[in-house]
Design an enzyme around this catalytic site. Sequence first.
Site, PDB file in Angstrom:
ATOM      1  N   SER A 191     -32.132  -5.804  27.854  1.00  0.00           N
ATOM      2  CA  SER A 191     -32.780  -6.654  28.926  1.00  0.00           C
ATOM      3  C   SER A 191     -34.307  -6.422  28.929  1.00  0.00           C
ATOM      4  O   SER A 191     -34.848  -7.554  29.218  1.00  0.00           O
ATOM      5  CB  SER A 191     -32.178  -6.080  30.662  1.00  0.00           C
ATOM      6  OG  SER A 191     -30.729  -6.305  30.520  1.00  0.00           O
ATOM      7  N   LYS A 246     -36.430   1.066  40.287  1.00  0.00           N
ATOM      8  CA  LYS A 246     -36.827   0.352  39.194  1.00  0.00           C
ATOM      9  C   LYS A 246     -37.363  -1.134  39.604  1.00  0.00           C
ATOM     10  O   LYS A 246     -36.460  -1.652  40.604  1.00  0.00           O
ATOM     11  CB  LYS A 246     -35.403   0.089  38.403  1.00  0.00           C
ATOM     12  CG  LYS A 246     -35.530   0.751  37.101  1.00  0.00           C
ATOM     13  CD  LYS A 246     -34.337   0.341  36.358  1.00  0.00           C
ATOM     14  CE  LYS A 246     -34.237   1.137  34.934  1.00  0.00           C
ATOM     15  NZ  LYS A 246     -33.101   0.775  34.124  1.00  0.00           N
TER      16      LYS A 246
HETATM   17  P1  ADP Z   1     -29.127   0.940  32.877  1.00  0.00           P
HETATM   18  O1  ADP Z   1     -30.229   0.835  33.832  1.00  0.00           O
HETATM   19  O2  ADP Z   1     -28.181   1.594  33.510  1.00  0.00           O
HETATM   20  O3  ADP Z   1     -29.202   1.411  31.590  1.00  0.00           O
HETATM   21  P2  ADP Z   1     -28.391  -1.715  31.600  1.00  0.00           P
HETATM   22  O4  ADP Z   1     -28.241  -2.986  32.185  1.00  0.00           O
HETATM   23  O5  ADP Z   1     -29.863  -1.608  30.679  1.00  0.00           O
HETATM   24  O6  ADP Z   1     -28.542  -0.693  32.930  1.00  0.00           O
HETATM   25  O7  ADP Z   1     -27.361  -1.138  30.731  1.00  0.00           O
HETATM   26  C1  ADP Z   1     -26.244  -0.904  31.225  1.00  0.00           C
HETATM   27  C2  ADP Z   1     -25.353  -0.363  30.178  1.00  0.00           C
HETATM   28  O8  ADP Z   1     -24.913  -1.431  29.188  1.00  0.00           O
HETATM   29  C3  ADP Z   1     -25.835   0.781  29.651  1.00  0.00           C
HETATM   30  O9  ADP Z   1     -24.640   1.851  29.273  1.00  0.00           O
HETATM   31  C4  ADP Z   1     -26.445   0.260  28.293  1.00  0.00           C
HETATM   32  O10 ADP Z   1     -26.459   1.142  27.219  1.00  0.00           O
HETATM   33  C5  ADP Z   1     -25.324  -0.756  27.823  1.00  0.00           C
HETATM   34  N1  ADP Z   1     -26.130  -1.917  27.135  1.00  0.00           N
HETATM   35  C6  ADP Z   1     -27.376  -2.675  27.443  1.00  0.00           C
HETATM   36  N2  ADP Z   1     -27.560  -3.543  26.517  1.00  0.00           N
HETATM   37  C7  ADP Z   1     -26.450  -3.242  25.660  1.00  0.00           C
HETATM   38  C8  ADP Z   1     -26.156  -3.954  24.153  1.00  0.00           C
HETATM   39  N3  ADP Z   1     -27.071  -4.826  23.917  1.00  0.00           N
HETATM   40  N4  ADP Z   1     -25.095  -3.572  23.626  1.00  0.00           N
HETATM   41  C9  ADP Z   1     -24.226  -2.680  24.508  1.00  0.00           C
HETATM   42  N5  ADP Z   1     -24.411  -1.958  25.454  1.00  0.00           N
HETATM   43  C10 ADP Z   1     -25.495  -2.301  25.894  1.00  0.00           C
END
Ligand code: ADP
Length: 160
Positions: free
Chosen positions: A130, A43
């Site tokens: 993000s 990534k």
């Molecule tokens: P990944 O690449 O593992 O998906 P992320 O940082 O995007 O990493 O997300 C990590 C975790 O946090 C995942 O389970 C994702 O669903 C959760 N997540 C991301 N954004 C939110 C949010 N706004 N509310 C709740 N959970 C979130």
Amino acid sequence: MTAELAIYPGSFDPPTLGHLDLIERGSRIFPRLLVAVLRNTEKQALFTVAERVEMLREATTHLAGVEVCEFEGLLVDFAQSRGARALLRGIRAISDYEYEFQMAWMNRRMAPDLETVFMMPGEAYAYLSSRLVKEVAAGGRPVTGMVSPAVERRLRQKLS
Ligand code: ADP
């Protein structure tokens, strides 16, 4: 195995208020919560892993049972090496389900004793990701209310 330890893994590039909401909710259930930033070579990231760990540490100093670290390789191996019994993941919209379920089933296949626990964020954060935060910030718009002021400052520096 340490029954009370859960791991919350993710990219956190950057951590949003949705992530923090989940960390706070998780820390009310699990006495010890380890937020683990994945070192992922596939990534393309905006922030380095060290920066992401730092941002998460800054944002969680008020939570006694929460620690932040980085990891690489398979999550199940990392979880087992730490003696964790649960993985914490967040579920926002229906669109999260397919990917999250695939991962949870695969992890269960490899580590049957490791339970994946899903939590929903507060409504205000249900649409936050993000990726979108980075797009909005890159477009020059404020991301106030989506990330902490410290993260917003770092985003501005990075993208300027
Ligand atoms: P990944 O690449 O593992 O998906 P992320 O940082 O995007 O990493 O997300 C990590 C975790 O946090 C995942 O389970 C994702 O669903 C959760 N997540 C991301 N954004 C939110 C949010 N706004 N509310 C709740 N959970 C979130």
